[in-house]
Write a protein that holds these residues in place. Structure first.
Motif, short mmCIF file in Angstrom:
data_model
loop_
_atom_site.label_atom_id
_atom_site.label_comp_id
_atom_site.label_asym_id
_atom_site.label_seq_id
_atom_site.Cartn_x
_atom_site.Cartn_y
_atom_site.Cartn_z
N MET A 115 -1.92 -5.24 -3.73
CA MET A 115 -1.75 -3.80 -3.77
C MET A 115 -0.75 -3.30 -2.72
N ALA A 116 -0.73 -3.96 -1.56
CA ALA A 116 0.23 -3.56 -0.52
C ALA A 116 1.66 -3.78 -1.01
N VAL A 117 1.91 -4.93 -1.64
CA VAL A 117 3.26 -5.20 -2.15
C VAL A 117 3.59 -4.23 -3.29
N ALA A 118 2.65 -4.01 -4.18
CA ALA A 118 2.89 -3.10 -5.31
C ALA A 118 3.20 -1.69 -4.83
N ARG A 119 2.45 -1.22 -3.84
CA ARG A 119 2.66 0.13 -3.31
C ARG A 119 4.08 0.27 -2.74
N THR A 120 4.52 -0.72 -1.99
CA THR A 120 5.86 -0.64 -1.41
C THR A 120 6.94 -0.87 -2.46
N ALA A 121 6.65 -1.67 -3.48
CA ALA A 121 7.61 -1.89 -4.56
C ALA A 121 7.81 -0.61 -5.36
N ILE A 122 6.75 0.14 -5.58
CA ILE A 122 6.88 1.43 -6.28
C ILE A 122 7.76 2.37 -5.46
N ALA A 123 7.54 2.41 -4.16
CA ALA A 123 8.36 3.27 -3.29
C ALA A 123 9.83 2.84 -3.32
N ALA A 124 10.07 1.53 -3.49
CA ALA A 124 11.44 1.01 -3.55
C ALA A 124 12.02 1.10 -4.96
N ARG A 125 11.21 1.66 -5.89
CA ARG A 125 11.60 1.80 -7.29
C ARG A 125 11.85 0.44 -7.94
N GLU A 126 11.11 -0.57 -7.49
CA GLU A 126 11.15 -1.91 -8.07
C GLU A 126 9.91 -2.06 -8.94
N PHE A 127 9.94 -1.43 -10.09
CA PHE A 127 8.75 -1.30 -10.93
C PHE A 127 8.30 -2.62 -11.53
N GLU A 128 9.23 -3.50 -11.85
CA GLU A 128 8.84 -4.81 -12.41
C GLU A 128 8.08 -5.62 -11.36
N THR A 129 8.55 -5.58 -10.13
CA THR A 129 7.85 -6.28 -9.05
C THR A 129 6.44 -5.72 -8.89
N ALA A 130 6.33 -4.41 -8.92
CA ALA A 130 5.02 -3.77 -8.79
C ALA A 130 4.10 -4.19 -9.93
N ARG A 131 4.63 -4.22 -11.15
CA ARG A 131 3.81 -4.65 -12.31
C ARG A 131 3.37 -6.10 -12.15
N ASP A 132 4.28 -6.95 -11.68
CA ASP A 132 3.96 -8.37 -11.49
C ASP A 132 2.80 -8.54 -10.51
N PHE A 133 2.77 -7.73 -9.48
CA PHE A 133 1.71 -7.85 -8.47
C PHE A 133 0.41 -7.18 -8.90
N ARG A 144 -13.81 -5.80 -12.66
CA ARG A 144 -13.31 -4.50 -13.07
C ARG A 144 -12.35 -3.97 -12.02
N PRO A 145 -11.29 -3.30 -12.46
CA PRO A 145 -10.37 -2.69 -11.49
C PRO A 145 -11.06 -1.59 -10.69
N THR A 146 -10.72 -1.48 -9.44
CA THR A 146 -11.27 -0.43 -8.59
C THR A 146 -10.54 0.88 -8.87
N ARG A 147 -11.06 1.94 -8.31
CA ARG A 147 -10.43 3.24 -8.45
C ARG A 147 -9.02 3.23 -7.84
N ARG A 148 -8.87 2.58 -6.71
CA ARG A 148 -7.56 2.50 -6.06
C ARG A 148 -6.57 1.72 -6.92
N MET A 149 -7.03 0.64 -7.54
CA MET A 149 -6.15 -0.14 -8.41
C MET A 149 -5.67 0.70 -9.58
N CYS A 150 -6.58 1.45 -10.18
CA CYS A 150 -6.22 2.31 -11.31
C CYS A 150 -5.26 3.41 -10.89
N ALA A 151 -5.48 3.99 -9.72
CA ALA A 151 -4.58 5.03 -9.22
C ALA A 151 -3.18 4.48 -8.96
N LEU A 152 -3.12 3.26 -8.45
CA LEU A 152 -1.82 2.63 -8.19
C LEU A 152 -1.11 2.33 -9.51
N MET A 153 -1.85 1.88 -10.50
CA MET A 153 -1.26 1.64 -11.82
C MET A 153 -0.78 2.96 -12.44
#
Length: 157
Positions: A115-133, A144-153
């Motif tokens: 989630m840490a990598v995905a959050r920073t990848a979204i900020a960097a507009r690297e959406f494929e990297t975020a999806r991969d993570f 089951r995904p947590t609330r934070r995971m769903c919010a990040l998605m």
């Protein structure tokens, strides 16, 4: 910061003294700085975060990073990731993503690392990297995904 005393000498600004005293209190009460096993931290992320922030504000980025890295190996926490990626002011979003990946390598199996990598990848507009993570976290049939995971998605999409 300094203030001028009555004899024209500079003395430490009171806020700096308070920060130094707080840092000493955190260090003396927290075993990580002294090399003890951080696995028994329990709910001590707040003290580690406070000490790391204070080290960062004092310009001791290496010590702040090391403290977070030691704890992250055993007990990843989103607050620690946030402090770690933002220690250096002026870093680009891509640099922050690289720092998050460095941190994630210390606890590769932990969802907080992904989630840490995905959050920073979204900020960097690297959406494929975020999806991969994030992908394995939200498609895992055993958990089951947590609330934070769903919010990040949701941020990602």
């Amino acid at each position: 910061m300094t203030a001028t005393g009555s004899a024209g000498r500079e003395r430490p600004f009171p806020a700096k003294r308070v920060a130094d005293q707080l840092l000493q209190l955190v260090i003396t009460r927290h075993p990580v700085e002294h090399g003890a096993d951080p696995a028994g931290l329990g709910d001590e992320h707040g003290r580690v975060a406070c000490a790391a922030r204070l080290y960062g504000q004092r310009g001791d980025l290496r010590k702040a990073s090391r403290m977070i890295e030691l704890v992250w190996k055993h007990a990843p926490h989103p607050q620690l990731a946030d402090i770690y990626v933002n220690l250096r002011t002026g870093d680009s979003a891509a640099d922050k993503r690289k720092r998050a990946q460095t941190l994630a390598k210390l606890a590769p199996g932990d969802p907080e690392s992904r989630m840490a990598v995905a959050r920073t990848a979204i900020a960097a507009r690297e959406f494929e990297t975020a999806r991969d993570f994030m992908g394995p976290l939200v498609t895992d049939a055993e958990q089951r995904p947590t609330r934070r995971m769903c919010a990040l998605m949701a941020d990602l999409e």
